[in-house]
Design a protein around this motif. Structure first.
Motif, short mmCIF file in Angstrom:
data_model
loop_
_atom_site.label_atom_id
_atom_site.label_comp_id
_atom_site.label_asym_id
_atom_site.label_seq_id
_atom_site.Cartn_x
_atom_site.Cartn_y
_atom_site.Cartn_z
N THR A 34 80.12 34.47 -10.24
CA THR A 34 79.77 34.21 -11.64
C THR A 34 81.00 34.36 -12.53
O THR A 34 81.27 33.52 -13.39
CB THR A 34 78.66 35.16 -12.11
OG1 THR A 34 77.51 35.00 -11.27
CG2 THR A 34 78.27 34.87 -13.55
N ALA A 35 81.75 35.44 -12.33
CA ALA A 35 82.97 35.66 -13.11
C ALA A 35 83.97 34.54 -12.86
O ALA A 35 84.65 34.07 -13.78
CB ALA A 35 83.58 37.01 -12.75
N ASN A 36 84.06 34.10 -11.61
CA ASN A 36 84.98 33.02 -11.24
C ASN A 36 84.62 31.73 -11.97
O ASN A 36 85.49 31.04 -12.50
CB ASN A 36 84.91 32.82 -9.72
CG ASN A 36 85.75 31.66 -9.24
OD1 ASN A 36 85.31 30.52 -9.28
ND2 ASN A 36 86.96 31.94 -8.77
N ALA A 92 82.63 27.75 -6.71
CA ALA A 92 83.12 29.06 -6.30
C ALA A 92 83.26 29.15 -4.78
O ALA A 92 84.23 29.70 -4.25
CB ALA A 92 82.19 30.15 -6.81
N VAL A 93 82.29 28.59 -4.07
CA VAL A 93 82.34 28.54 -2.60
C VAL A 93 82.70 27.09 -2.23
O VAL A 93 81.86 26.20 -2.33
CB VAL A 93 81.01 28.95 -1.97
CG1 VAL A 93 81.10 28.88 -0.45
CG2 VAL A 93 80.62 30.36 -2.41
N SER A 94 83.93 26.87 -1.83
CA SER A 94 84.43 25.51 -1.63
C SER A 94 84.10 24.92 -0.26
O SER A 94 84.31 23.73 -0.02
CB SER A 94 85.95 25.47 -1.84
OG SER A 94 86.59 26.32 -0.90
N LEU A 95 83.59 25.75 0.63
CA LEU A 95 83.26 25.30 1.99
C LEU A 95 81.99 25.99 2.44
O LEU A 95 81.88 27.22 2.36
CB LEU A 95 84.42 25.63 2.94
CG LEU A 95 84.36 25.02 4.34
CD1 LEU A 95 84.64 23.51 4.28
CD2 LEU A 95 85.39 25.70 5.25
N GLU A 172 72.96 34.52 -16.39
CA GLU A 172 74.11 35.36 -16.70
C GLU A 172 75.20 34.57 -17.42
O GLU A 172 75.75 35.02 -18.44
CB GLU A 172 74.69 35.97 -15.42
CG GLU A 172 73.83 37.05 -14.80
CD GLU A 172 74.40 37.56 -13.50
OE1 GLU A 172 74.17 38.73 -13.17
OE2 GLU A 172 75.10 36.77 -12.80
N MET A 173 75.51 33.39 -16.89
CA MET A 173 76.59 32.59 -17.47
C MET A 173 76.24 32.09 -18.86
O MET A 173 77.08 32.10 -19.77
CB MET A 173 76.93 31.43 -16.54
CG MET A 173 77.67 31.85 -15.28
SD MET A 173 78.27 30.46 -14.29
CE MET A 173 76.75 29.90 -13.52
N LYS A 174 75.00 31.65 -19.05
CA LYS A 174 74.61 31.13 -20.36
C LYS A 174 74.58 32.23 -21.41
O LYS A 174 75.00 32.03 -22.56
CB LYS A 174 73.25 30.44 -20.26
CG LYS A 174 73.29 29.15 -19.46
CD LYS A 174 71.95 28.46 -19.40
CE LYS A 174 71.62 27.76 -20.69
NZ LYS A 174 70.39 26.92 -20.58
N MET A 175 74.13 33.41 -21.04
CA MET A 175 74.11 34.53 -21.99
C MET A 175 75.53 34.95 -22.34
O MET A 175 75.84 35.20 -23.51
CB MET A 175 73.32 35.70 -21.40
CG MET A 175 71.83 35.44 -21.30
SD MET A 175 70.88 36.83 -20.65
CE MET A 175 71.07 38.02 -21.99
N ALA A 176 76.41 35.00 -21.35
CA ALA A 176 77.80 35.39 -21.59
C ALA A 176 78.51 34.36 -22.46
O ALA A 176 79.17 34.72 -23.46
CB ALA A 176 78.53 35.57 -20.27
#
Length: 224
Positions: A34-36, A92-95, A172-176
């Motif tokens: 999420t931070a990424n 975030a997870v590229s593979l 989380e992302m939308k609130m931040a």
């Protein structure tokens, strides 16, 4: 006649390895990803001030000075597109890896039982045959999301083993973002990376990162 099975859950205890594994999962999958993503959202907004302006206007219209919460962030539709486009360019997870449990043939290709399959999410997301002008940050492309094949968008995986934390991560992302952009704006500097392509990223602890740090300036919004 029904069959009732009684299980005494008190007899089932987690091993030390299970406890460590779950703790690691919470920190890596629940926080670092999420931070990424927020890291790359900030970069994308700084490099695309027109997108940032439109997003800020939506936040002002929907939230005003209210603290973002589960109920009011549902109205941030353009923010959904911004986050989705960020995850397309910078998953975030590229593979994604999967193990074949039974031999199967798909479109002429046979996958024997026991083999491992790697799915290159980063490359799929930047395939020009799937996404026109793939290297450009275009949140508006997601206004046609219902017309797209969901298998071509894999930041959270797909199918029965899809990430169980999708909704939590989005909330989380939308609130931040809502809270941050109510007060400040992101600005590119001379040190900000001009672009982030395949040659500019590296996978560290399983998470996509840039080889060089992303440098940005944070400014208080002029209207605040």
């Amino acid at each position: 006649m029904g069959l009732t099975l009684k299980v005494d859950l008190r007899k089932k205890k987690m091993t030390n390895d299970e406890i460590i594994g779950q703790a690691l999962l919470f920190f890596i999958a629940g926080y670092e990803t999420t931070a990424n993503t927020l890291h790359f959202v900030a970069y994308s907004l700084a490099k695309n001030p027109d997108v940032q302006k439109r997003l800020t206007e939506e936040i002002d219209s929907v939230l005003g000075d209210k603290t973002p919460d589960y109920d009011n962030i549902g109205g941030l539709k353009y923010m959904d597109h911004v986050i989705t486009e960020t995850l397309r360019l910078y998953p975030a997870v590229s593979l994604v890896g999967r193990n074949v449990t039974e031999t199967v043939t798909i479109k002429g290709f046979t996958f024997p039982k026991g083999c491992a399959v790697s799915i290159p999410t980063f490359a799929i997301h930047r395939d020009g045959d799937i996404y026109p002008d793939p290297e450009s940050f275009k949140p508006d492309r997601w206004e046609r999301k219902s017309e797209m094949d969901p298998i071509n968008y894999l930041p959270f995986g797909h199918g029965p083993r899809q990430c169980v934390g999708i909704r939590l991560a989005q909330v989380e992302m939308k609130m931040a973002l809502g809270r941050i952009l109510q007060k400040i704006q992101f600005v590119a500097t001379e040190d900000t990376l001009a672009s982030v392509g395949m040659d500019d990223v590296i996978v560290y602890t399983g998470i996509l990162n840039t080889k060089k740090p992303i440098m940005l300036k944070v400014k208080v919004r002029p209207d605040k």
